[in-house]
Design a protein around this motif. Structure first.
Motif, mmCIF file in Angstrom:
data_model
loop_
_atom_site.group_PDB
_atom_site.id
_atom_site.type_symbol
_atom_site.label_atom_id
_atom_site.label_comp_id
_atom_site.label_asym_id
_atom_site.label_seq_id
_atom_site.Cartn_x
_atom_site.Cartn_y
_atom_site.Cartn_z
ATOM 1 N N VAL A 183 -4.499 9.262 -4.318
ATOM 2 C CA VAL A 183 -3.163 9.476 -4.869
ATOM 3 C C VAL A 183 -2.479 10.543 -4.024
ATOM 4 C CG1 VAL A 183 -1.783 10.154 -6.863
ATOM 5 C CG2 VAL A 183 -3.926 8.908 -7.204
ATOM 6 N N SER A 184 -1.359 10.181 -3.394
ATOM 7 C CA SER A 184 -0.647 11.134 -2.548
ATOM 8 C C SER A 184 0.848 10.912 -2.701
ATOM 9 C CB SER A 184 -1.064 10.982 -1.085
ATOM 10 O OG SER A 184 -0.810 9.671 -0.632
ATOM 11 N N GLN A 185 1.636 11.917 -2.367
ATOM 12 C CA GLN A 185 3.085 11.843 -2.511
ATOM 13 C C GLN A 185 3.691 11.125 -1.310
ATOM 14 O OE1 GLN A 185 4.104 13.041 -5.389
ATOM 15 N NE2 GLN A 185 6.243 12.432 -5.165
ATOM 16 N N LEU A 186 4.481 10.103 -1.561
ATOM 17 C CA LEU A 186 5.159 9.357 -0.515
ATOM 18 C C LEU A 186 6.608 9.813 -0.445
ATOM 19 C CD1 LEU A 186 5.217 7.044 1.574
ATOM 20 C CD2 LEU A 186 5.846 5.504 -0.292
ATOM 21 N N VAL A 187 6.987 10.394 0.686
ATOM 22 C CA VAL A 187 8.359 10.863 0.861
ATOM 23 C C VAL A 187 9.202 9.711 1.399
ATOM 24 C CG1 VAL A 187 9.859 12.526 1.991
ATOM 25 C CG2 VAL A 187 7.553 13.202 1.275
ATOM 26 N N SER A 188 10.127 9.221 0.571
ATOM 27 C CA SER A 188 10.951 8.087 0.969
ATOM 28 C C SER A 188 12.272 8.143 0.211
ATOM 29 C CB SER A 188 10.240 6.768 0.672
ATOM 30 O OG SER A 188 11.057 5.665 0.968
ATOM 31 N N ALA A 189 13.355 7.826 0.894
ATOM 32 C CA ALA A 189 14.675 7.865 0.271
ATOM 33 C C ALA A 189 14.998 6.574 -0.469
ATOM 34 C CB ALA A 189 15.739 8.128 1.334
ATOM 35 N N THR A 190 14.261 5.514 -0.171
ATOM 36 C CA THR A 190 14.507 4.211 -0.785
ATOM 37 C C THR A 190 13.182 3.610 -1.230
ATOM 38 O OG1 THR A 190 14.329 3.098 1.360
ATOM 39 C CG2 THR A 190 16.535 3.818 0.659
ATOM 40 N N PRO A 191 13.208 2.621 -2.118
ATOM 41 C CA PRO A 191 11.958 1.930 -2.472
ATOM 42 C C PRO A 191 11.256 1.399 -1.225
ATOM 43 C CG PRO A 191 13.705 1.300 -3.977
ATOM 44 C CD PRO A 191 14.356 2.111 -2.887
ATOM 45 N N THR A 192 9.959 1.633 -1.137
ATOM 46 C CA THR A 192 9.205 1.316 0.081
ATOM 47 C C THR A 192 8.005 0.440 -0.255
ATOM 48 O OG1 THR A 192 9.852 3.422 1.068
ATOM 49 C CG2 THR A 192 7.966 2.299 2.042
ATOM 50 N N SER A 194 -9.612 -6.847 7.670
ATOM 51 C CA SER A 194 -8.215 -7.282 7.786
ATOM 52 C C SER A 194 -7.784 -8.228 6.669
ATOM 53 C CB SER A 194 -7.962 -7.925 9.161
ATOM 54 O OG SER A 194 -8.191 -6.977 10.185
ATOM 55 N N ASN A 195 -8.443 -8.152 5.499
ATOM 56 C CA ASN A 195 -8.013 -8.904 4.328
ATOM 57 C C ASN A 195 -7.032 -8.055 3.525
ATOM 58 O OD1 ASN A 195 -9.894 -11.129 4.749
ATOM 59 N ND2 ASN A 195 -11.497 -9.695 4.110
ATOM 60 N N LEU A 196 -5.897 -8.640 3.126
ATOM 61 C CA LEU A 196 -4.912 -7.922 2.335
ATOM 62 C C LEU A 196 -5.486 -7.664 0.945
ATOM 63 C CD1 LEU A 196 -2.002 -6.788 2.259
ATOM 64 C CD2 LEU A 196 -1.283 -9.026 1.350
ATOM 65 N N VAL A 197 -5.619 -6.389 0.569
ATOM 66 C CA VAL A 197 -6.220 -6.047 -0.721
ATOM 67 C C VAL A 197 -5.221 -5.418 -1.685
ATOM 68 C CG1 VAL A 197 -8.536 -5.799 0.228
ATOM 69 C CG2 VAL A 197 -7.014 -3.819 0.183
ATOM 70 N N LEU A 198 -4.059 -5.009 -1.181
ATOM 71 C CA LEU A 198 -3.080 -4.377 -2.064
ATOM 72 C C LEU A 198 -1.704 -4.429 -1.432
ATOM 73 C CD1 LEU A 198 -2.551 -2.662 -4.664
ATOM 74 C CD2 LEU A 198 -2.900 -0.632 -3.238
ATOM 75 N N THR A 199 -0.716 -4.777 -2.230
ATOM 76 C CA THR A 199 0.675 -4.665 -1.818
ATOM 77 C C THR A 199 1.467 -4.202 -3.028
ATOM 78 O OG1 THR A 199 2.604 -5.844 -0.954
ATOM 79 C CG2 THR A 199 1.091 -7.121 -2.300
ATOM 80 N N LYS A 200 2.337 -3.227 -2.841
ATOM 81 C CA LYS A 200 3.131 -2.705 -3.953
ATOM 82 C C LYS A 200 4.353 -1.999 -3.394
ATOM 83 C CE LYS A 200 1.102 0.587 -6.290
ATOM 84 N NZ LYS A 200 0.042 1.370 -6.964
ATOM 85 N N THR A 201 5.330 -1.786 -4.264
ATOM 86 C CA THR A 201 6.540 -1.070 -3.883
ATOM 87 C C THR A 201 6.544 0.289 -4.564
ATOM 88 O OG1 THR A 201 7.790 -3.117 -3.601
ATOM 89 C CG2 THR A 201 9.058 -1.096 -3.899
ATOM 90 N N ILE A 202 6.751 1.334 -3.774
ATOM 91 C CA ILE A 202 6.770 2.697 -4.278
ATOM 92 C C ILE A 202 8.215 3.175 -4.335
ATOM 93 C CG2 ILE A 202 5.907 5.035 -3.926
ATOM 94 C CD1 ILE A 202 3.744 3.000 -4.493
ATOM 95 N N ASN A 203 8.616 3.697 -5.485
ATOM 96 C CA ASN A 203 9.967 4.235 -5.635
ATOM 97 C C ASN A 203 10.041 5.656 -5.089
ATOM 98 O OD1 ASN A 203 11.212 1.991 -6.931
ATOM 99 N ND2 ASN A 203 10.087 2.511 -8.816
ATOM 100 N N PRO A 204 11.228 6.119 -4.705
ATOM 101 C CA PRO A 204 11.364 7.463 -4.126
ATOM 102 C C PRO A 204 10.763 8.545 -5.014
ATOM 103 C CG PRO A 204 13.404 6.237 -3.885
ATOM 104 C CD PRO A 204 12.512 5.399 -4.748
ATOM 105 N N SER A 205 10.051 9.470 -4.371
ATOM 106 C CA SER A 205 9.436 10.630 -5.028
ATOM 107 C C SER A 205 8.302 10.264 -5.976
ATOM 108 C CB SER A 205 10.494 11.451 -5.784
ATOM 109 O OG SER A 205 11.504 11.891 -4.906
ATOM 110 N N PHE A 206 7.870 9.006 -5.978
ATOM 111 C CA PHE A 206 6.741 8.621 -6.801
ATOM 112 C C PHE A 206 5.458 8.691 -5.968
ATOM 113 C CE2 PHE A 206 9.842 7.406 -9.756
ATOM 114 C CZ PHE A 206 9.230 7.126 -10.975
ATOM 115 N N PRO A 207 4.319 8.944 -6.610
ATOM 116 C CA PRO A 207 3.069 9.040 -5.841
ATOM 117 C C PRO A 207 2.632 7.680 -5.310
ATOM 118 C CG PRO A 207 2.615 9.194 -8.188
ATOM 119 C CD PRO A 207 4.112 9.226 -8.045
ATOM 120 N N LEU A 208 1.975 7.723 -4.174
ATOM 121 C CA LEU A 208 1.313 6.543 -3.629
ATOM 122 C C LEU A 208 -0.066 6.479 -4.258
ATOM 123 C CD1 LEU A 208 0.884 4.186 -1.677
ATOM 124 C CD2 LEU A 208 0.312 5.850 0.094
#
Length: 399
Positions: free
Chosen positions: A206-215, A224-238
């Motif tokens: 769990v870490s803080q993702l610095v982003s101005a827009t949803p990322t 190389s198998n995709l195990v997770l995909t999600k959208t992080i909102n600004p100032s929300f933790p990764l």
């Protein structure tokens, strides 16, 4: 009478080219907390003996009494089992004589696994493959492999365009090895060494993702198998805490993909690197732990090999003597005073020379054998122009 027998599940040896006997005793290897429980569950015992970590497993007594007998675990490790070990560095001088940049678990660490298929010289290395020689710009101490031989860059901004001449000893060091058939000569070293290719970033789950827009973030596993995909909102933790500890590839938005290692146990533990040993039937010979046909032991022996650092040797005298010279009986290493002589006298090697516990005995200084440098003293080039070797080893002589 209870029949309790153990046999080797695998071993990991640490080697160093700086050492006179190639042995590296600079680390303590300890299992992670989760691995300690797995070792107990599967009746596996691990012991470190000097530079070698041995893992032994309880054998099935019925299989031992069969004809022919089979060395088979009493409790067979399941497919995908991961055993994780932390390498704790004990020697503060290690990076002085090792061809590596320092790393720590606050940002970077080294990672080794039996998923890295990288064998040579009858050794199964846990390190990543070295990059092949190609047109580009190399930094001081970068390692490449060409024609099966390992080379080290001796310059910063070492610009090459193929076909390039790797025999330029002022720019490249070919890693050599004593010829077993001719002890007085050397041949290209057939071993593969760890390098910056084994470096990756440690991240908490769990870490803080610095982003101005949803990322959008994408996480792939070591296969190389995709195990997770999600959208992080600004100032929300990764938050990727649902993933099991291990190596992953993380992509954040449009940024380049990076290699990361997840294991929250490392947040309070200072380690040099992590070793992951996996039980996987898809691994090749030499890296696989169990025979796919009958689950019998294959007992692979793994290796991690460190390369010694090369530095400019700087002999510093207490007096001014412009006639003093250092020669090499093999005519390979060249020494000279700086273009502008200093007072007192200083003599420099004309290109970097590998550091070693074994003294270089081919040098002569006015009929005497000068000492080789020790690993506890080196300095940065004060006139570094990004083309010279970065480090000097200083030797003070009472002449």
């Amino acid at each position: 009478m209870i029949d309790i027998s153990y046999d080797k599940l695998f071993s990991v040896e640490l080697l160093h080219k700086y050492s006179a006997d190639d042995v590296c005793n600079d680390f303590t290897i300890i299992p992670s907390t989760a691995t300690k429980q797995l070792l107990s569950n599967y009746r596996i015992k691990v012991r470190q003996n000097g530079n070698i970590l041995n893992a032994w497993i309880n054998l099935d007594p019925t299989a031992l009494r069969s004809t022919p007998f089979v060395k088979k675990p009493f409790i067979i490790p399941q497919e995908g089992l991961r055993l994780t070990f932390f390498m704790v560095l004990n020697n503060p001088l290690f990076f002085n004589y090792t061809n590596l940049p320092a790393a720590n678990n606050n940002g970077n660490m080294y990672y080794f696994t039996n998923r890295n298929i990288n064998n040579s010289n009858s050794k199964n290395f846990l390190t990543n493959n070295l990059k092949g020689f190609a047109t580009g710009t190399y930094s001081f101490e970068d390692l490449i492999v060409n024609g099966g031989s390992v080379y080290q860059s001796l310059k910063n901004n070492n610009i090459t365009t193929l076909p390039a001449d790797l025999s330029d000893i002022s720019s490249w060091r070919q890693v050599l090895y004593p010829d077993p058939n001719h002890p007085d000569s050397n041949i290209p070293d057939p071993n593969f060494f760890m390098s910056s290719e084994d470096l990756l970033r440690w991240m908490p789950s769990v870490s803080q993702l610095v982003s101005a827009t949803p990322t959008t973030i994408l996480v792939e596993d070591d296969n190389s198998n995709l195990v997770l995909t999600k959208t992080i909102n600004p100032s929300f933790p990764l938050d990727i805490s649902g993933l099991i500890p291990g190596k992953y590839f993380l992509t954040i938005g449009a940024n380049p993909q990076i290699s990361i290692y997840l294991n929250d146990e490392l947040s309070n533990t200072q380690v040099f690197g992590v070793i992951d040993i996996l039980v996987e039937s898809t691994l090749t010979t030499g890296y696989k732990i169990l025979n796919s046909a009958d689950s019998s032991l294959l007992s692979p022996a793994y290796s991690i090999y460190f390369l010694n650092r090369a530095t400019i040797w700087k002999y510093k005298f207490i007096s001014t003597n412009n006639s003093v010279t250092i020669t090499d009986s093999t005519d390979f290493y060249q020494f000279a005073q700086p273009s502008t002589p200093t007072s007192p006298t200083t003599i420099l090697s004309q290109f970097a020379i590998p550091l070693s516990e074994t003294p270089l005995t081919t040098l002569t200084l006015n009929g005497k054998s000068p000492p080789s440098p020790t690993a506890d003293r080196f300095s940065k080039d004060p006139d570094d122009t990004n083309t010279k070797p970065v480090l000097f080893s200083e030797i003070f002589l009472n002449y």
